[in-house]
Design a protein around this motif. Structure first.
Motif, mmCIF file in Angstrom:
data_model
loop_
_atom_site.group_PDB
_atom_site.id
_atom_site.type_symbol
_atom_site.label_atom_id
_atom_site.label_comp_id
_atom_site.label_asym_id
_atom_site.label_seq_id
_atom_site.Cartn_x
_atom_site.Cartn_y
_atom_site.Cartn_z
ATOM 1 N N LYS A 87 1.822 -12.948 -18.313
ATOM 2 C CA LYS A 87 0.550 -12.372 -17.829
ATOM 3 C C LYS A 87 -0.089 -12.901 -16.781
ATOM 4 O O LYS A 87 -0.105 -14.129 -16.453
ATOM 5 N N VAL A 88 -0.499 -11.878 -15.844
ATOM 6 C CA VAL A 88 -1.268 -12.309 -14.490
ATOM 7 C C VAL A 88 -2.359 -11.762 -14.672
ATOM 8 O O VAL A 88 -2.619 -10.448 -14.943
ATOM 9 N N PHE A 89 -3.612 -12.485 -14.176
ATOM 10 C CA PHE A 89 -4.804 -12.043 -14.389
ATOM 11 C C PHE A 89 -5.381 -11.633 -12.948
ATOM 12 O O PHE A 89 -5.181 -12.047 -11.997
ATOM 13 N N GLU A 90 -6.407 -10.509 -12.975
ATOM 14 C CA GLU A 90 -7.201 -10.093 -11.785
ATOM 15 C C GLU A 90 -8.578 -10.795 -11.819
ATOM 16 O O GLU A 90 -8.985 -10.867 -10.821
ATOM 17 N N LEU A 91 -8.884 -11.255 -13.008
ATOM 18 C CA LEU A 91 -10.156 -12.021 -13.145
ATOM 19 C C LEU A 91 -10.086 -13.160 -13.990
ATOM 20 O O LEU A 91 -9.736 -12.937 -15.191
ATOM 21 N N ILE A 92 -10.365 -14.333 -13.524
ATOM 22 C CA ILE A 92 -10.483 -15.398 -14.565
ATOM 23 C C ILE A 92 -11.962 -15.907 -14.475
ATOM 24 O O ILE A 92 -12.519 -16.236 -13.276
ATOM 25 N N THR A 93 -12.614 -16.310 -15.364
ATOM 26 C CA THR A 93 -13.806 -17.113 -15.533
ATOM 27 C C THR A 93 -13.679 -18.491 -16.148
ATOM 28 O O THR A 93 -12.981 -18.513 -17.135
ATOM 29 N N CYS A 94 -14.507 -19.146 -15.486
ATOM 30 C CA CYS A 94 -14.230 -20.742 -15.949
ATOM 31 C C CYS A 94 -15.952 -21.247 -16.048
ATOM 32 O O CYS A 94 -16.375 -21.534 -15.033
ATOM 33 N N CYS A 95 -16.611 -21.243 -17.288
ATOM 34 C CA CYS A 95 -17.975 -21.521 -17.137
ATOM 35 C C CYS A 95 -18.051 -22.777 -18.056
ATOM 36 O O CYS A 95 -17.850 -23.137 -18.975
ATOM 37 N N GLN A 96 -18.795 -23.791 -17.182
ATOM 38 C CA GLN A 96 -19.103 -25.004 -17.782
ATOM 39 C C GLN A 96 -17.993 -25.691 -18.305
ATOM 40 O O GLN A 96 -17.874 -26.255 -19.479
ATOM 41 N N VAL A 97 -16.834 -25.602 -17.462
ATOM 42 C CA VAL A 97 -15.718 -26.301 -18.043
ATOM 43 C C VAL A 97 -14.997 -27.552 -16.903
ATOM 44 O O VAL A 97 -14.793 -28.685 -17.141
ATOM 45 N N LEU A 98 -15.119 -27.191 -15.703
ATOM 46 C CA LEU A 98 -14.470 -27.962 -14.518
ATOM 47 C C LEU A 98 -15.228 -29.473 -14.684
ATOM 48 O O LEU A 98 -14.643 -30.381 -14.344
ATOM 49 N N GLU A 99 -16.490 -29.303 -15.396
ATOM 50 C CA GLU A 99 -17.096 -30.752 -15.211
ATOM 51 C C GLU A 99 -16.410 -31.672 -16.408
ATOM 52 O O GLU A 99 -16.628 -32.911 -16.529
ATOM 53 N N HIS A 100 -15.640 -31.302 -17.175
ATOM 54 C CA HIS A 100 -15.141 -31.987 -18.325
ATOM 55 C C HIS A 100 -13.652 -32.275 -18.062
ATOM 56 O O HIS A 100 -12.906 -32.944 -18.568
ATOM 57 N N VAL A 101 -12.947 -31.729 -17.000
ATOM 58 C CA VAL A 101 -11.661 -31.896 -16.462
ATOM 59 C C VAL A 101 -11.323 -33.087 -16.071
ATOM 60 O O VAL A 101 -11.766 -33.397 -14.795
ATOM 61 N N GLU A 102 -10.377 -33.769 -16.302
ATOM 62 C CA GLU A 102 -9.942 -35.304 -15.678
ATOM 63 C C GLU A 102 -9.157 -34.888 -14.365
ATOM 64 O O GLU A 102 -9.527 -35.544 -13.427
ATOM 65 N N GLU A 107 -4.488 -30.697 -11.129
ATOM 66 C CA GLU A 107 -3.559 -29.892 -11.890
ATOM 67 C C GLU A 107 -4.242 -28.666 -12.363
ATOM 68 O O GLU A 107 -3.388 -27.627 -12.492
ATOM 69 N N PHE A 108 -5.519 -28.737 -12.716
ATOM 70 C CA PHE A 108 -6.251 -27.415 -13.263
ATOM 71 C C PHE A 108 -6.214 -26.589 -12.248
ATOM 72 O O PHE A 108 -6.158 -25.349 -12.671
ATOM 73 N N LEU A 109 -6.465 -26.706 -11.068
ATOM 74 C CA LEU A 109 -6.815 -25.749 -10.243
ATOM 75 C C LEU A 109 -5.428 -24.991 -9.921
ATOM 76 O O LEU A 109 -5.374 -23.802 -9.500
ATOM 77 N N LEU A 110 -4.338 -25.905 -9.812
ATOM 78 C CA LEU A 110 -2.985 -25.241 -9.661
ATOM 79 C C LEU A 110 -2.683 -24.218 -10.682
ATOM 80 O O LEU A 110 -2.189 -23.165 -10.311
ATOM 81 N N ASP A 111 -3.025 -24.606 -11.916
ATOM 82 C CA ASP A 111 -2.784 -23.731 -13.096
ATOM 83 C C ASP A 111 -3.477 -22.519 -13.117
ATOM 84 O O ASP A 111 -3.044 -21.399 -13.572
ATOM 85 N N ILE A 112 -4.889 -22.628 -12.657
ATOM 86 C CA ILE A 112 -5.464 -21.315 -12.263
ATOM 87 C C ILE A 112 -4.924 -20.465 -11.297
ATOM 88 O O ILE A 112 -4.850 -19.126 -11.350
ATOM 89 N N SER A 113 -4.703 -20.920 -10.236
ATOM 90 C CA SER A 113 -3.925 -20.528 -9.054
ATOM 91 C C SER A 113 -2.673 -19.700 -9.604
ATOM 92 O O SER A 113 -2.415 -18.493 -9.187
#
Length: 212
Positions: A109-124, A128-134
């Motif tokens: 699956k490839v997405f046209e819209l990804i939402t990420c609310c109140q999550v990044l502040e918990h990510v170590e 890696e997280f931004l690469l997976d989003i991309s």
């Protein structure tokens, strides 16, 4: 912590009571309404995504509202809290994975819209997280990020609950997030800092993927 975050003992309400309470707030008091309205306004009414992914989808209230706006879109969510993931599966038309977001959770699956609310502040590992989003987002697609804004350090007392939540690893500025996302092929479209009904400042930022 995530296994028990939405337990009835912890929150004093069942997951379904939570879902019904949030979706039935009037527009004046609904943070969910304000963020979805902001996203739709910035993406223009004629824009329509095929696939939407909500990272940290909680009980599915954001997916529920996005599904009402984008009726033809397929909805997906990733949520680590088991009873939250179960709630979102039952109360929305989304496909939900009970897991942490990593890699490509929905394979091809490839997405046209990804939402990420109140999550990044918990990510170590932000890198890696931004690469997976991309890797999960189509070229020309958008990611909506909502995080605690650093202006709270100037406006709230240091003993405020905003800063005592043990799972918060980061607080953000627009300048930092813009530069960080640019290094992964994104371009900022628009941002704002909005004071919530709980008197906290949230940074809302919309990025567009323009290159690999």
């Amino acid at each position: 912590m995530y296994e028990n975050y939405r337990s009835e003992d912890f929150r004093k309400e069942t997951p379904d009571e939570y879902f019904d309470r949030i979706i039935n707030y009037d527009s004046k008091h609904s943070e969910n309404y304000h963020k979805t309205n902001w996203i739709r306004e910035k993406l223009k009414e004629e824009w329509e995504p095929n696939n939407i992914l909500d990272i940290g989808s909680g009980g599915g209230v954001l997916l529920h509202t996005l599904g009402e706006i984008y009726k033809n879109a397929s909805l997906f969510g990733v949520e680590p809290t088991p009873n939250f993931a179960d709630l979102a599966s039952r109360r929305t038309r989304a496909e939900i994975k009970n897991d942490y977001f990593k890699g490509k959770p929905f394979k091809n699956k490839v997405f046209e819209l990804i939402t990420c609310c109140q999550v990044l502040e918990h990510v170590e590992d932000l890198q890696e997280f931004l690469l997976d989003i991309s890797n999960s987002l189509a070229i020309g697609g958008y990611v909506y990020i909502e995080v605690p804004d650093i202006s709270d350090f100037n406006e709230l007392p240091l003993d405020h609950s905003r800063f005592s939540e043990p799972s918060h690893l980061w607080y953000f500025s627009s300048e930092f997030l813009t530069k960080y996302f640019e290094s992964y092929g994104f371009q900022k479209q628009v941002d704002t800092v909005k004071k919530t009904v709980r008197n906290r400042n949230n940074l809302m930022i919309l990025m567009k993927k323009i290159s690999e």
